[in-house]
Scaffold this motif. Structure first.
Motif, PDB file in Angstrom:
ATOM      1  N   GLU A 268     161.110  11.066 -31.805  1.00  0.00           N
ATOM      2  CA  GLU A 268     162.035  11.304 -30.693  1.00  0.00           C
ATOM      3  C   GLU A 268     163.437  11.454 -31.248  1.00  0.00           C
ATOM      4  O   GLU A 268     163.965  10.541 -31.897  1.00  0.00           O
ATOM      5  N   GLY A 269     164.046  12.624 -31.032  1.00  0.00           N
ATOM      6  CA  GLY A 269     165.405  12.830 -31.522  1.00  0.00           C
ATOM      7  C   GLY A 269     165.800  14.288 -31.454  1.00  0.00           C
ATOM      8  O   GLY A 269     165.054  15.145 -30.970  1.00  0.00           O
ATOM      9  N   ARG A 270     166.985  14.595 -31.927  1.00  0.00           N
ATOM     10  CA  ARG A 270     167.493  15.965 -31.933  1.00  0.00           C
ATOM     11  C   ARG A 270     166.977  16.675 -33.178  1.00  0.00           C
ATOM     12  O   ARG A 270     167.001  16.124 -34.287  1.00  0.00           O
ATOM     13  N   GLU A 271     166.510  17.916 -32.991  1.00  0.00           N
ATOM     14  CA  GLU A 271     165.967  18.695 -34.104  1.00  0.00           C
ATOM     15  C   GLU A 271     167.033  19.625 -34.653  1.00  0.00           C
ATOM     16  O   GLU A 271     167.706  20.335 -33.896  1.00  0.00           O
ATOM     17  N   VAL A 272     167.169  19.623 -35.976  1.00  0.00           N
ATOM     18  CA  VAL A 272     168.133  20.508 -36.621  1.00  0.00           C
ATOM     19  C   VAL A 272     167.467  21.265 -37.776  1.00  0.00           C
ATOM     20  O   VAL A 272     166.481  20.816 -38.348  1.00  0.00           O
ATOM     21  N   SER A 273     168.035  22.407 -38.069  1.00  0.00           N
ATOM     22  CA  SER A 273     167.578  23.247 -39.169  1.00  0.00           C
ATOM     23  C   SER A 273     168.757  23.477 -40.104  1.00  0.00           C
ATOM     24  O   SER A 273     169.864  23.779 -39.650  1.00  0.00           O
ATOM     25  N   VAL A 274     168.516  23.328 -41.398  1.00  0.00           N
ATOM     26  CA  VAL A 274     169.619  23.341 -42.370  1.00  0.00           C
ATOM     27  C   VAL A 274     169.297  24.287 -43.525  1.00  0.00           C
ATOM     28  O   VAL A 274     168.312  24.095 -44.240  1.00  0.00           O
ATOM     29  N   GLY A 275     170.126  25.292 -43.693  1.00  0.00           N
ATOM     30  CA  GLY A 275     169.973  26.204 -44.814  1.00  0.00           C
ATOM     31  C   GLY A 275     170.725  25.696 -46.031  1.00  0.00           C
ATOM     32  O   GLY A 275     171.860  25.227 -45.927  1.00  0.00           O
ATOM     33  N   VAL A 276     170.077  25.787 -47.190  1.00  0.00           N
ATOM     34  CA  VAL A 276     170.718  25.445 -48.468  1.00  0.00           C
ATOM     35  C   VAL A 276     170.419  26.569 -49.444  1.00  0.00           C
ATOM     36  O   VAL A 276     169.287  27.055 -49.531  1.00  0.00           O
TER      37      VAL A 276
ATOM     38  N   ASN B 171     165.586  26.766 -56.346  1.00  0.00           N
ATOM     39  CA  ASN B 171     166.557  27.852 -56.476  1.00  0.00           C
ATOM     40  C   ASN B 171     166.355  28.778 -55.287  1.00  0.00           C
ATOM     41  O   ASN B 171     165.380  28.646 -54.550  1.00  0.00           O
ATOM     42  N   GLY B 172     167.267  29.738 -55.148  1.00  0.00           N
ATOM     43  CA  GLY B 172     167.107  30.691 -54.064  1.00  0.00           C
ATOM     44  C   GLY B 172     167.472  30.095 -52.730  1.00  0.00           C
ATOM     45  O   GLY B 172     168.171  29.088 -52.638  1.00  0.00           O
ATOM     46  N   VAL B 173     166.993  30.740 -51.669  1.00  0.00           N
ATOM     47  CA  VAL B 173     167.326  30.325 -50.313  1.00  0.00           C
ATOM     48  C   VAL B 173     166.307  29.312 -49.820  1.00  0.00           C
ATOM     49  O   VAL B 173     165.162  29.284 -50.269  1.00  0.00           O
ATOM     50  N   SER B 174     166.728  28.460 -48.888  1.00  0.00           N
ATOM     51  CA  SER B 174     165.803  27.494 -48.278  1.00  0.00           C
ATOM     52  C   SER B 174     166.321  27.144 -46.894  1.00  0.00           C
ATOM     53  O   SER B 174     167.513  27.258 -46.614  1.00  0.00           O
ATOM     54  N   ARG B 175     165.394  26.721 -46.033  1.00  0.00           N
ATOM     55  CA  ARG B 175     165.776  26.215 -44.716  1.00  0.00           C
ATOM     56  C   ARG B 175     164.856  25.054 -44.383  1.00  0.00           C
ATOM     57  O   ARG B 175     163.629  25.208 -44.339  1.00  0.00           O
ATOM     58  N   ALA B 176     165.439  23.872 -44.198  1.00  0.00           N
ATOM     59  CA  ALA B 176     164.642  22.672 -43.936  1.00  0.00           C
ATOM     60  C   ALA B 176     164.875  22.193 -42.510  1.00  0.00           C
ATOM     61  O   ALA B 176     165.937  22.424 -41.921  1.00  0.00           O
ATOM     62  N   GLU B 177     163.852  21.531 -41.969  1.00  0.00           N
ATOM     63  CA  GLU B 177     163.914  21.010 -40.605  1.00  0.00           C
ATOM     64  C   GLU B 177     163.955  19.488 -40.635  1.00  0.00           C
ATOM     65  O   GLU B 177     163.232  18.853 -41.429  1.00  0.00           O
ATOM     66  N   TYR B 178     164.766  18.913 -39.769  1.00  0.00           N
ATOM     67  CA  TYR B 178     164.920  17.462 -39.666  1.00  0.00           C
ATOM     68  C   TYR B 178     164.941  17.053 -38.196  1.00  0.00           C
ATOM     69  O   TYR B 178     165.380  17.821 -37.331  1.00  0.00           O
ATOM     70  N   ILE B 179     164.485  15.836 -37.917  1.00  0.00           N
ATOM     71  CA  ILE B 179     164.695  15.192 -36.630  1.00  0.00           C
ATOM     72  C   ILE B 179     165.657  14.030 -36.855  1.00  0.00           C
ATOM     73  O   ILE B 179     165.445  13.216 -37.774  1.00  0.00           O
ATOM     74  N   ILE B 180     166.712  13.953 -36.061  1.00  0.00           N
ATOM     75  CA  ILE B 180     167.669  12.850 -36.194  1.00  0.00           C
ATOM     76  C   ILE B 180     167.158  11.680 -35.356  1.00  0.00           C
ATOM     77  O   ILE B 180     167.166  11.730 -34.128  1.00  0.00           O
ATOM     78  N   VAL B 181     166.692  10.635 -36.021  1.00  0.00           N
ATOM     79  CA  VAL B 181     166.113   9.462 -35.353  1.00  0.00           C
ATOM     80  C   VAL B 181     167.047   8.272 -35.563  1.00  0.00           C
ATOM     81  O   VAL B 181     167.237   7.824 -36.691  1.00  0.00           O
ATOM     82  N   ASN B 182     167.657   7.811 -34.472  1.00  0.00           N
ATOM     83  CA  ASN B 182     168.603   6.684 -34.558  1.00  0.00           C
ATOM     84  C   ASN B 182     169.665   6.914 -35.633  1.00  0.00           C
ATOM     85  O   ASN B 182     169.982   6.014 -36.420  1.00  0.00           O
ATOM     86  N   GLY B 183     170.190   8.116 -35.675  1.00  0.00           N
ATOM     87  CA  GLY B 183     171.258   8.452 -36.616  1.00  0.00           C
ATOM     88  C   GLY B 183     170.792   8.791 -38.019  1.00  0.00           C
ATOM     89  O   GLY B 183     171.621   9.081 -38.889  1.00  0.00           O
ATOM     90  N   VAL B 184     169.466   8.778 -38.253  1.00  0.00           N
ATOM     91  CA  VAL B 184     168.930   9.058 -39.596  1.00  0.00           C
ATOM     92  C   VAL B 184     168.208  10.410 -39.587  1.00  0.00           C
ATOM     93  O   VAL B 184     167.228  10.580 -38.843  1.00  0.00           O
ATOM     94  N   PRO B 185     168.650  11.391 -40.404  1.00  0.00           N
ATOM     95  CA  PRO B 185     167.930  12.660 -40.502  1.00  0.00           C
ATOM     96  C   PRO B 185     166.591  12.438 -41.222  1.00  0.00           C
ATOM     97  O   PRO B 185     166.545  11.999 -42.369  1.00  0.00           O
ATOM     98  N   THR B 186     165.505  12.730 -40.518  1.00  0.00           N
ATOM     99  CA  THR B 186     164.157  12.523 -41.043  1.00  0.00           C
ATOM    100  C   THR B 186     163.524  13.879 -41.348  1.00  0.00           C
ATOM    101  O   THR B 186     163.433  14.746 -40.469  1.00  0.00           O
ATOM    102  N   PHE B 187     163.092  14.059 -42.578  1.00  0.00           N
ATOM    103  CA  PHE B 187     162.583  15.348 -43.057  1.00  0.00           C
ATOM    104  C   PHE B 187     161.250  15.704 -42.408  1.00  0.00           C
ATOM    105  O   PHE B 187     160.351  14.879 -42.311  1.00  0.00           O
TER     106      PHE B 187
END
Length: 322
Positions: A197-205, A267-283
């Motif tokens: 349960e939390g907010r879902e975010v996507s992060v490019g690196v 190396n190269g491009v990447s995009r990872a997904e996380y759920i923020i659970v109680n302030g902690v980004p969970t992979f």
């Protein structure tokens, strides 16, 4: 002028999406620096596609002959979602031939395409992940055990697939087995993951101009029950870039995103997904050949960072050829 083979298509359900990504790369590569060639990788063969004409690739040296002229390539831009591009299966071929490519090394691509193995590595570095169970096609399925260990609701996912193919969100124990069978149609390995349960975010690196760079964060708000195929590709979601998050959460996400990228030696491009659970980004998972169309999340993030698609794709080639 460098000749760039943009490989696209592949052998998975993501074929059509990959063709769109590859064509976006072709359209945006700087024309004064590169001659870009669309190379369609199919189970029936590999072809250079020029309008309605197709020319077979000579796999002995990854060349193509057009009107009696042999064309070889200086670099490969990997735009294949799924196998054999995103899972790294095709990359040793280019490495043996000495042709640089825009992806991480093949073993890193294989690792990140396998959700179970990626999670195992990141857990060893102390990074937070969801509780999960792994199943092989030939394993005995004990739905009571799964419900007890993982809880409900939960997600059932193919272990090695993208674009939300084969994923189900399961609320009732009786629905576990149908969801498992659905996932097994995409892959003979699946992962069953606890719902967070939390907010879902996507992060490019990316590696940008030689340095690891985190792109602006996207928050995903799905109109559907989760970020499924419809939400990703048929407009059934809001994708807010940059995400409206507190500064301390943004800092945490950025730090974890760099740690994930560097712990996996990418190396190269990447995009990872996380759920923020109680302030902690969970992979949740990472995608090493994210969608590259203008409507895709990763290019949106780059453009928000002030990086045009031409600059983004040019940089990927420059990093590959170093």
């Amino acid at each position: 002028m460098k000749k760039v083979a943009v490989i696209m298509g592949g052998f998975s359900s993501e074929y059509d999406i990959s063709i769109k990504s590859g064509n976006t790369v072709i359209a945006n590569l700087p024309k004064d620096k590169y001659e870009a060639y669309p190379i369609h990788i199919r189970t029936s063969g590999w072809f250079y596609v020029d309008g309605d004409k197709e020319y077979p690739i000579d796999k002995n040296d990854f060349s193509v002959t057009v009107n009696g002229q042999k064309i070889t390539f200086d670099v490969v831009f990997n735009a294949i979602h799924g196998t054999p591009g995103e899972d790294g299966a095709i990359l040793p071929y280019f490495e043996i031939l000495g042709i640089p490519h825009t992806s991480a090394l093949f073993d890193k691509m294989a690792l990140t395409f396998n959700k179970k193995n990626t999670i195992a590595v990141l857990r060893s570095y102390g990074l937070p992940t969801a509780n999960s169970i792994f199943l092989h096609l030939h394993d005995t399925v004990d739905v009571d055990k799964i419900a007890k260990e993982i809880g409900l609701p939960c997600f059932v996912k193919p272990n090695r697939a993208g674009s939300s193919y084969g994923i189900s969100k399961v609320y009732q124990k009786d629905d576990l087995l149908p969801a498992i069978n659905k996932a097994f149609k995409e892959d003979k390995e699946i992962i069953i993951e606890a719902f967070l349960e939390g907010r879902e975010v996507s992060v490019g690196v990316i590696k940008y101009q030689g340095k690891t760079k985190v792109l602006p964060i996207t928050e995903i708000i799905s109109e559907n029950d989760f970020f499924d195929f419809e939400a990703k590709y048929l407009g059934k979601s809001q994708e807010i870039t940059p995400a409206n998050l507190p500064d301390d959460i943004v800092q945490k996400i950025n730090e974890i995103s760099i740690k994930v990228y560097e712990s996996l030696d990418l190396n190269g491009v990447s995009r990872a997904e996380y759920i923020i659970v109680n302030g902690v980004p969970t992979f949740l998972e990472i995608n090493m050949v994210p969608g590259l169309t203008e409507a895709s999340i990763f290019p949106q993030q780059a453009m928000t960072a002030g990086i045009s698609l031409a600059e983004l794709f040019d940089n990927a080639i420059q990093m590959a050829m170093k």
